[in-house]
Design a protein around this motif. Structure first.
Motif, PDB file in Angstrom:
ATOM      1  N   THR A   9       0.817  -1.208   0.000  1.00 25.95           N
ATOM      2  CA  THR A   9       0.000   0.000   0.000  1.00 25.95           C
ATOM      3  C   THR A   9       0.857   1.267   0.000  1.00 25.95           C
ATOM      4  O   THR A   9       0.343   2.359  -0.209  1.00 25.95           O
ATOM      5  N   GLU A  10       2.150   1.117   0.215  1.00 25.37           N
ATOM      6  CA  GLU A  10       3.072   2.264   0.216  1.00 25.37           C
ATOM      7  C   GLU A  10       3.535   2.612  -1.205  1.00 25.37           C
ATOM      8  O   GLU A  10       3.391   3.731  -1.653  1.00 25.37           O
ATOM      9  N   CYS A  11       4.084   1.613  -1.920  1.00 27.37           N
ATOM     10  CA  CYS A  11       4.653   1.887  -3.250  1.00 27.37           C
ATOM     11  C   CYS A  11       3.857   1.279  -4.402  1.00 27.37           C
ATOM     12  O   CYS A  11       4.125   1.561  -5.562  1.00 27.37           O
ATOM     13  N   GLY A  12       2.867   0.403  -4.099  1.00 25.62           N
ATOM     14  CA  GLY A  12       2.040  -0.191  -5.136  1.00 25.62           C
ATOM     15  C   GLY A  12       2.609  -1.460  -5.758  1.00 25.62           C
ATOM     16  O   GLY A  12       2.008  -2.029  -6.665  1.00 25.62           O
ATOM     17  N   ALA A  31      10.196  -4.545  -2.488  1.00 27.48           N
ATOM     18  CA  ALA A  31      10.651  -3.423  -3.309  1.00 27.48           C
ATOM     19  C   ALA A  31      11.100  -2.224  -2.476  1.00 27.48           C
ATOM     20  O   ALA A  31      12.193  -1.703  -2.660  1.00 27.48           O
ATOM     21  N   CYS A  32      10.244  -1.778  -1.541  1.00 28.06           N
ATOM     22  CA  CYS A  32      10.559  -0.559  -0.779  1.00 28.06           C
ATOM     23  C   CYS A  32      10.856  -0.837   0.699  1.00 28.06           C
ATOM     24  O   CYS A  32      11.187   0.079   1.439  1.00 28.06           O
ATOM     25  N   ARG A  33      10.722  -2.083   1.124  1.00 26.08           N
ATOM     26  CA  ARG A  33      10.994  -2.521   2.501  1.00 26.08           C
ATOM     27  C   ARG A  33      10.029  -1.947   3.544  1.00 26.08           C
ATOM     28  O   ARG A  33      10.261  -2.058   4.734  1.00 26.08           O
ATOM     29  N   ALA A  34       8.923  -1.357   3.097  1.00 25.81           N
ATOM     30  CA  ALA A  34       7.915  -0.845   4.033  1.00 25.81           C
ATOM     31  C   ALA A  34       7.138  -2.016   4.630  1.00 25.81           C
ATOM     32  O   ALA A  34       6.992  -3.062   4.000  1.00 25.81           O
TER      33      ALA A  34
END
Length: 69
Positions: A9-12, A31-34
């Motif tokens: 939900t952070e980077c899609g 991908a973004c480690r969130a």
């Protein structure tokens, strides 16, 4: 083992992962480690079609038809 679809939900970022049913859901996006990677609800990967299915194969069915709808 089932294949689960995930979306961040952070980077899609979207991806599918092969996991045991007893495994915990993934939470970290690759991908973004969130920590906002969530499991998505998807449609079943198979359909029962054709005339090879019998009336007794379905719970509560009262009539058997051989046609595709």
């Amino acid at each position: 083992m089932p294949i689960y679809a995930y979306r961040c939900t952070e980077c899609g970022h979207q991806d599918e992962h092969l996991q045991k049913m007893s495994a915990d859901a993934l939470t970290q996006c690759p991908a973004c480690r969130a920590e906002k990677y969530t499991r998505c609800v998807t449609a079943a990967g198979f359909q029962l079609k054709g005339s090879g299915w019998y009336q007794t194969d379905f719970k509560g069915g009262s009539s058997a038809t051989g046609s595709d709808s």
